[in-house]
Design a protein around this motif. Structure first.
Motif, PDB file in Angstrom:
ATOM      1  N   PHE A   1     -63.825  -7.780 -10.575  1.00  0.00           N
ATOM      2  CA  PHE A   1     -65.104  -7.150 -10.271  1.00  0.00           C
ATOM      3  C   PHE A   1     -65.730  -7.805  -9.037  1.00  0.00           C
ATOM      4  CE2 PHE A   1     -64.504  -5.921 -14.632  1.00  0.00           C
ATOM      5  CZ  PHE A   1     -65.137  -4.689 -14.744  1.00  0.00           C
TER       6      PHE A   1
ATOM      7  N   ARG B   1     -70.426   0.218  -0.161  1.00  0.00           N
ATOM      8  CA  ARG B   1     -71.795  -0.207  -0.503  1.00  0.00           C
ATOM      9  C   ARG B   1     -71.885  -1.724  -0.335  1.00  0.00           C
ATOM     10  NH1 ARG B   1     -74.311  -0.642  -6.225  1.00  0.00           N
ATOM     11  NH2 ARG B   1     -76.532  -0.741  -5.717  1.00  0.00           N
TER      12      ARG B   1
ATOM     13  N   VAL C   1     -58.731  -3.419  -9.191  1.00  0.00           N
ATOM     14  CA  VAL C   1     -59.886  -3.856  -8.404  1.00  0.00           C
ATOM     15  C   VAL C   1     -61.014  -2.869  -8.712  1.00  0.00           C
ATOM     16  CG1 VAL C   1     -60.775  -4.280  -6.089  1.00  0.00           C
ATOM     17  CG2 VAL C   1     -58.361  -4.730  -6.596  1.00  0.00           C
ATOM     18  N   ILE C   2     -62.104  -3.393  -9.248  1.00  0.00           N
ATOM     19  CA  ILE C   2     -63.179  -2.491  -9.684  1.00  0.00           C
ATOM     20  C   ILE C   2     -64.437  -2.713  -8.847  1.00  0.00           C
ATOM     21  CG2 ILE C   2     -64.677  -1.847 -11.622  1.00  0.00           C
ATOM     22  CD1 ILE C   2     -62.259  -2.729 -13.409  1.00  0.00           C
ATOM     23  N   GLN C   3     -64.858  -1.641  -8.197  1.00  0.00           N
ATOM     24  CA  GLN C   3     -66.126  -1.674  -7.452  1.00  0.00           C
ATOM     25  C   GLN C   3     -67.022  -0.603  -8.038  1.00  0.00           C
ATOM     26  OE1 GLN C   3     -65.472  -1.199  -3.246  1.00  0.00           O
ATOM     27  NE2 GLN C   3     -64.537  -3.217  -3.040  1.00  0.00           N
ATOM     28  N   LEU C   4     -68.265  -0.950  -8.302  1.00  0.00           N
ATOM     29  CA  LEU C   4     -69.160   0.041  -8.909  1.00  0.00           C
ATOM     30  C   LEU C   4     -70.137   0.596  -7.884  1.00  0.00           C
ATOM     31  CD1 LEU C   4     -69.952  -1.714 -12.298  1.00  0.00           C
ATOM     32  CD2 LEU C   4     -68.128  -0.123 -11.773  1.00  0.00           C
TER      33      LEU C   4
ATOM     34  N   TYR D   1     -81.002   2.021  -8.164  1.00  0.00           N
ATOM     35  CA  TYR D   1     -79.676   2.540  -7.811  1.00  0.00           C
ATOM     36  C   TYR D   1     -79.081   3.194  -9.056  1.00  0.00           C
ATOM     37  CZ  TYR D   1     -74.776   2.823  -6.507  1.00  0.00           C
ATOM     38  OH  TYR D   1     -73.509   3.288  -6.256  1.00  0.00           O
TER      39      TYR D   1
ATOM     40  N   ASN E   1     -76.065   5.425 -10.771  1.00  0.00           N
ATOM     41  CA  ASN E   1     -74.668   5.822 -10.630  1.00  0.00           C
ATOM     42  C   ASN E   1     -74.371   6.748 -11.816  1.00  0.00           C
ATOM     43  OD1 ASN E   1     -71.909   5.932 -10.391  1.00  0.00           O
ATOM     44  ND2 ASN E   1     -71.654   3.744 -10.003  1.00  0.00           N
TER      45      ASN E   1
ATOM     46  N   ARG F   1     -62.468   8.402 -11.541  1.00  0.00           N
ATOM     47  CA  ARG F   1     -62.353   6.951 -11.455  1.00  0.00           C
ATOM     48  C   ARG F   1     -63.716   6.268 -11.564  1.00  0.00           C
ATOM     49  NH1 ARG F   1     -58.743   2.959  -9.203  1.00  0.00           N
ATOM     50  NH2 ARG F   1     -60.081   1.526  -8.091  1.00  0.00           N
ATOM     51  N   VAL F   2     -64.740   6.916 -11.003  1.00  0.00           N
ATOM     52  CA  VAL F   2     -66.076   6.307 -11.021  1.00  0.00           C
ATOM     53  C   VAL F   2     -66.532   6.083 -12.465  1.00  0.00           C
ATOM     54  CG1 VAL F   2     -68.494   6.613 -10.333  1.00  0.00           C
ATOM     55  CG2 VAL F   2     -66.677   7.392  -8.825  1.00  0.00           C
TER      56      VAL F   2
ATOM     57  N   ASN G   1     -64.514   3.327 -14.109  1.00  0.00           N
ATOM     58  CA  ASN G   1     -64.949   2.013 -13.627  1.00  0.00           C
ATOM     59  C   ASN G   1     -66.295   1.625 -14.224  1.00  0.00           C
ATOM     60  OD1 ASN G   1     -62.697   1.559 -12.141  1.00  0.00           O
ATOM     61  ND2 ASN G   1     -63.624   1.945 -10.143  1.00  0.00           N
ATOM     62  N   ASN G   2     -67.182   2.606 -14.342  1.00  0.00           N
ATOM     63  CA  ASN G   2     -68.467   2.308 -14.984  1.00  0.00           C
ATOM     64  C   ASN G   2     -68.248   1.872 -16.438  1.00  0.00           C
ATOM     65  OD1 ASN G   2     -70.169   2.782 -12.823  1.00  0.00           O
ATOM     66  ND2 ASN G   2     -70.451   4.949 -13.319  1.00  0.00           N
TER      67      ASN G   2
ATOM     68  N   LYS H   1     -65.687   0.297 -17.574  1.00  0.00           N
ATOM     69  CA  LYS H   1     -65.227  -1.103 -17.536  1.00  0.00           C
ATOM     70  C   LYS H   1     -66.389  -2.021 -17.164  1.00  0.00           C
ATOM     71  CE  LYS H   1     -60.494  -0.074 -16.950  1.00  0.00           C
ATOM     72  NZ  LYS H   1     -59.749   0.849 -16.098  1.00  0.00           N
TER      73      LYS H   1
ATOM     74  N   GLU I   1     -67.834  -5.410 -19.039  1.00  0.00           N
ATOM     75  CA  GLU I   1     -67.961  -6.671 -18.302  1.00  0.00           C
ATOM     76  C   GLU I   1     -69.419  -7.145 -18.298  1.00  0.00           C
ATOM     77  OE1 GLU I   1     -65.430  -8.381 -17.284  1.00  0.00           O
ATOM     78  OE2 GLU I   1     -66.552  -9.963 -16.265  1.00  0.00           O
TER      79      GLU I   1
END
Ligand SMILES: Cc1cc2nc3c(=O)[nH]c(=O)nc-3n(C[C@H](O)[C@H](O)[C@H](O)COP(=O)(O)OP(=O)(O)OC[C@H]3O[C@@H](n4cnc5c(N)ncnc54)[C@H](O)[C@@H]3O)c2cc1C
Ligand code: FES
Lengths: 237, 453
Positions: free
Chosen positions: A129, A138, A234-237, B422, B424, B430-431, B434-435, B437, B441
């Motif tokens: 993360f 971003r 690889v996780i980007q939010l 912000y 989301n 995928r978004v 990922n959210n 996950k 976390e």
């Protein structure tokens, strides 16, 4: 830059530590070993095993190597811009220390601990993360931990720009050797290794066989690979 | 007999036993000391080691109290920090909706107070606080009385059924047969059993008005229960009766999930306040005169500050809810009693009543208390809490949406508003994964912060 001669000093706890004399000044508490600790001088290799030079590092790419322990990760970045010099930073108790800047011909190469000082989200083999954000992403130009959106400035020693992290990410001190290859020599700033090893016993067992294996100090060489090759996701939010 | 605070501090545990035998009360109300009214303690000192250190007593081991206990000890290591909590183990409300539909294990939600206190060098005292004597600075608990120099009340919410009914029998039935599931423990277990055993028909969920605990959680719950029905082939429908005119947060994300994922499984009825409960015939009536039958339900009433605030005499109606903390909104100090703080979901400010808010606010309040203990002349500057809030909309894999926001004080409105928001709200592709996950976390980090060093 040549390898500097290191001065051996005995810390308050009796531990022998090596201090780079050029770092000793009023802001770095060098005699205690807490804010700077030297580890083995480890040469970085690329994925093929060739000693790493500045030219091998793609600009803005996320690289990872294990340092100072087999089970701890370090994020290595060749920044697009020259890093700042002599940045005074503070840990969460207000203790000041000095970040000297990046290395390489344009002082763009920097390395930071892959453990977030907020709540210990860390780069590991399963997921990451934590990433350096490239142009167009971003928070571009920053290191971001998406555990709870802490944003750090890698051009200024990864000081906290946003979020609730109480202190900067620890930086891994790099040197460029006589042969132009890169070395990691120590850790500057408040690291979280102790808390990390305590908190992730089960994960370390799973990923490294045992906590003992994960806690072995890296000696002589470490492979720096792309983050996407090191970690499954690889996780980007 | 009434003991002074100094006398109480001197008591050893042997004295405690002797006192218990005589049945003396430490907090007996006297006409000279009206502040002690309402204190109905054991009358004996709690069995705690005696020290000269400044004593910080924190009531409530939820997200707020746990964060404040840890960080007060960290920033003022010479303080004696005691966390008083009535539960024996911690159960997380965040992520409980995923457990209700069997998507995560209970272990993930359950945590150990003893570990938190060991790792962070404070005392965990397992008792219920039943009285606060603000003049003598003593709290009464089910297991003895404790003197304090600084007191933090972080007891969370209670439910306010008053807009639904004034009949105590109906209220008791609602609490027992159709618990809201917004306080951890039995309510969540009841809800989970209701969902896992559900056969067919309408399952009613409600969204109250006011600043209720966890704005997105009722919508998240609706999505996950609908997902469970869908996955299990249950002929059921979630009827979501919302007292508000619209989805209160993450509107785009929830609305599109309702429509695209659960068209046949969720009926969303905004602006729908229940005015009549017929529990025997399993029907409710809304303000619009609609009669809705249900097979099962979880009725979430309005929230109010915990009753402990009233017992302590520090409660006041806020703009949003009844009986929330009467505090300075920047320092969290109780008006008139700067050594007492009220935090977490019991606060009156319009902050989102969420775990991340309580945690980040807790670090700030700990800094305030530590600054006083450490004799600092200047108090730490106000810091905005941070709300980071993920909501799952599907469970296999977990797809989620999220919002991040801070707060700024509006001088004209004399109120806080969101800043630096912000959102989301994309849950597909995928978004969304990922959210999902990110949600896990986020929670792991928070639990580490509260329970590890
Ligand atoms: C279903 C659900 C989902 C949620 N999802 C999220 C989410 O995804 N993200 C998020 O950030 N937040 C979420 N929340 C909100 C979050 O749980 C609360 O905001 C948070 O728990 C508030 O913390 P608190 O410490 O103020 O109260 P609590 O956590 O309720 O803690 C109060 C504590 O005080 C104790 N107590 C009360 N009275 C006494 C007494 N007299 N003596 C001793 N002890 C006492 C209670 O036992 C309790 O342990 C969710 C909540 C629910 C119910
Ligand atoms: S652990 Fe990195 S931001 Fe929280």
């Amino acid at each position: 830059m040549k390898r500097r001669s290191f001065l051996k000093v005995v810390s308050a706890t009796g531990m022998m530590i090596a201090i780079n004399p050029s770092m000793i000044n009023q802001v770095l508490r060098a005699d205690d070993g807490r804010l700077y600790k030297s580890y083995a001088r480890v040469q970085l290799l690329n994925a093929e095993g060739t000693p790493m030079t500045e030219q091998m590092l793609e600009t803005s790419e996320n690289y990872v190597f294990n340092y100072p322990y087999e089970g701890t990760t370090t994020l290595l970045i060749n920044l697009p811009n020259e890093s700042a010099k002599d940045v005074s930073l503070k840990d969460e108790f207000g203790e000041a220390y000095l970040w000297k800047g990046g290395v390489g011909s344009r002082r763009t190469i920097v390395a930071y601990s892959g453990i977030c000082p907020h709540q210990l989200t860390h780069i590991n083999k399963k997921d990451s993360f934590i990433t350096y954000r490239k142009k167009g992403e971003r928070f571009e130009g920053h290191v971001v931990c998406d555990g709870h959106t802490s944003v750090y400035d890698p051009e200024h020693g990864c000081k906290v720009m946003k979020g609730k992290a109480p202190q900067p990410m620890a930086s891994i001190v790099l040197e460029v050797g006589d042969d132009n290859t890169l070395y990691a020599v120590g850790v500057l700033g408040p690291d979280k290794y102790h808390e990390f090893f305590k908190s992730f016993r089960r994960e370390l067992k799973e990923q490294f066989g045992s906590k003992r294996n994960a806690k072995k100090e890296v000696v002589s060489t470490a492979v720096a690979m792309r983050l996407s090759a090191y970690t499954q996701e690889v996780i980007q939010l | 007999m009434s003991l002074t605070r100094r006398e109480l501090l001197k008591f050893s545990s042997i004295a405690a036993v002797a006192l218990a035998a005589t049945g003396c009360s430490l907090t007996e109300p006297t006409s000279e000391n009206p502040e002690s009214m309402g204190s109905v303690g054991m009358g004996t000192p709690a069995e705690l080691a005696e020290t000269d250190a400044p004593k910080v007593v924190i009531v409530g081991g939820g997200w707020s109290g746990l964060s404040i206990a840890k960080y007060t000890k960290k920033f003022a290591p010479n303080a004696e920090v005691i966390l008083v909590e009535q539960r024996t183990e911690f159960m997380s409300c965040p992520l409980s909706n995923l457990w209700v539909v069997d998507a995560i294990k209970l272990e993930f939600l359950m945590h150990d107070y003893l570990q938190a206190s060991r790792e962070n060098n404070y005392t965990f005292f397992n008792a219920t606080v039943v009285g606060v004597d603000k003049t003598q600075k003593i709290i009464s608990t089910s297991d003895g009385d404790i003197a304090y120099d600084y007191l933090v009340l972080a007891p969370g919410i209670d439910y306010d059924y008053s807009e639904w009914t004034s009949d105590p029998v109906l209220e008791r039935r609602l609490r027992t047969e159709y618990p809201a599931g917004f306080k951890p423990g039995s309510e969540h277990i009841s809800l989970r059993n209701k969902v896992l055993d559900f056969e067919e028909g309408n399952f009613i969920l409600t969204v109250p008005s006011g600043n209720y605990r966890c704005l997105p959680a009722p919508y998240e719950r609706a999505c996950l229960i609908a997902d469970y029905f869908k996955k299990e082939g249950i002929e059921g429908k979630v009827i979501l009766l919302d007292e508000n005119p619209n989805i209160t947060i993450k509107q785009d994300g929830f609305r599109s999930a309702f429509e695209k994922l659960y068209g046949d499984y969720i009926e969303y009825l905004p602006g729908s306040k229940i005015i009549n409960f017929d529990l025997d015939n399993k029907k409710v009536e809304t303000e619009f005169g609609e009669i809705i039958e249900f097979a099962d339900a979880a009725f979430y009433p309005k929230v109010r500050g915990s009753k402990l605030l009233e017992i302590a005499g520090v409660a006041k109606d806020s703009r949003f809810n009844k009986m929330e903390a009467d505090i300075n909104v920047f320092t969290y100090e109780v008006n008139g009693y700067p050594e007492i703080y009220c935090t977490g979901d019991a606060r009156p400010m319009g902050f989102s009543k969420s775990g991340n808010t309580a945690n980040t606010e807790g670090v700030y309040v700990a800094k305030q208390i530590a600054a006083k203990i450490n004799g600092k002349k200047e108090m730490p500057a106000w810091e905005s809490p941070l709300t980071i809030c993920f909501s799952a909309v599907a469970m296999e894999p977990i797809l989620a949406i999220s919002i991040n926001a801070g707060y700024a004080y509006d001088e004209k409105q004399k109120a806080f508003g969101f800043t630096d928001v912000y959102a989301n709200e994309k849950w597909d592709g995928r978004v969304g994964k990922n959210n999902g996950k990110g949600l896990m976390e986020w929670a792991k980090g928070m639990y580490r912060d509260m329970f590890n060093a």
